[in-house]
Design an enzyme around this catalytic site. Structure first.
Site, PDB file in Angstrom:
ATOM      1  N   THR A   1       0.822  -1.396   0.075  1.00 13.28           N
ATOM      2  CA  THR A   1      -0.075  -0.059   0.442  1.00 13.28           C
ATOM      3  C   THR A   1       0.972   1.773  -0.226  1.00 13.28           C
ATOM      4  OG1 THR A   1      -1.720   1.564   1.207  1.00 13.28           O
ATOM      5  CG2 THR A   1      -0.222   0.373   2.453  1.00 13.28           C
TER       6      THR A   1
ATOM      7  N   GLY B   1       2.081   5.354  -7.767  1.00 13.57           N
ATOM      8  CA  GLY B   1       1.030   4.159  -7.909  1.00 13.57           C
ATOM      9  C   GLY B   1       1.417   4.159  -9.945  1.00 13.57           C
TER      10      GLY B   1
ATOM     11  N   ASP C   1       4.890   1.953  -8.340  1.00  9.59           N
ATOM     12  CA  ASP C   1       4.930   0.721  -7.072  1.00  9.59           C
ATOM     13  C   ASP C   1       3.429  -0.399  -7.566  1.00  9.59           C
ATOM     14  OD1 ASP C   1       4.855  -1.327  -5.041  1.00  9.59           O
ATOM     15  OD2 ASP C   1       3.444   0.721  -4.208  1.00  9.59           O
TER      16      ASP C   1
ATOM     17  N   THR D   1       0.565  -0.480  -5.412  1.00  6.09           N
ATOM     18  CA  THR D   1      -0.453   0.934  -5.032  1.00  6.09           C
ATOM     19  C   THR D   1      -1.366   1.500  -6.482  1.00  6.09           C
ATOM     20  OG1 THR D   1       1.429   1.524  -3.683  1.00  6.09           O
ATOM     21  CG2 THR D   1      -0.317   3.253  -4.628  1.00  6.09           C
TER      22      THR D   1
END
Length: 175
Positions: free
Chosen positions: A5, A160, A163, A166
């Site tokens: 996350t 995002g 990763d 994410t």
């Protein structure tokens, strides 16, 4: 094991913003895209976000909120006391989560080892995309006049894109 996350908290110009992505993954599968990992605690005066096991994070949110009440909304004291409990309580020691908590004046990261860390630069980041979001936030803070809210949004967008754990479904809370 639930993975990854990104939680990011930024302070700028008397404001503090905390944001998270919305993805929950189980191994290599996206289980949910719209999870809300940031919230207000302490009658809306404290912002909090979590990375790690959802059930463990909810347990920690409850414990932290109880500490806030016990210490008359003194967030720093509540963090230290939760950290002490986290280190000594057998049940808490098994919890797998990280918390970022912030009020109008301070930001802390609470680690799974019971550490209470006040980060530098007015920026705190945890989770699999945390290093990317942190780097983006540092650059944006140094080279733009963006608001805290805009910095966390843009930084999480960048994280995002890098990763895989994410996503771009960003939730933001601000004081």
């Amino acid at each position: 094991m639930f993975h990854g996350t990104t939680i990011l908290c930024v302070r700028r110009d008397g404001k503090v913003a905390i944001a998270s992505d919305g993805q929950v993954s189980l191994e290599k599968t996206v289980m949910k895209n719209t999870a809300k990992k940031v919230r207000r605690l302490g009658e809306g005066q404290v912002l909090a976000g979590f990375a790690g096991s959802t059930a463990d994070a909810f347990t920690l949110f409850e414990r932290f909120e109880a500490k806030l009440k016990e210490h008359q909304k003194n967030m720093a004291r509540a963090c230290v006391e939760l950290g002490k409990d986290w280190r000594t309580d057998r049940f808490l020691r098994r919890l797998e989560a990280l918390l970022i908590v912030a009020d109008k004046e301070k930001t802390f990261i609470l680690s799974g080892a019971g550490d209470v860390i006040e980060p530098d630069y007015g920026i705190a980041a945890v989770g699999s995309g945390g290093p990317y979001a942190f780097a983006a936030a540092r650059a944006l803070m140094a080279h733009t006049q963006m608001s805290a809210r805009d910095v966390v949004h843009q930084s999480l967008t960048i994280a995002g894109e890098i990763d895989i754990y994410t996503n771009a479904n960003i939730s933001i809370e601000e004081l």
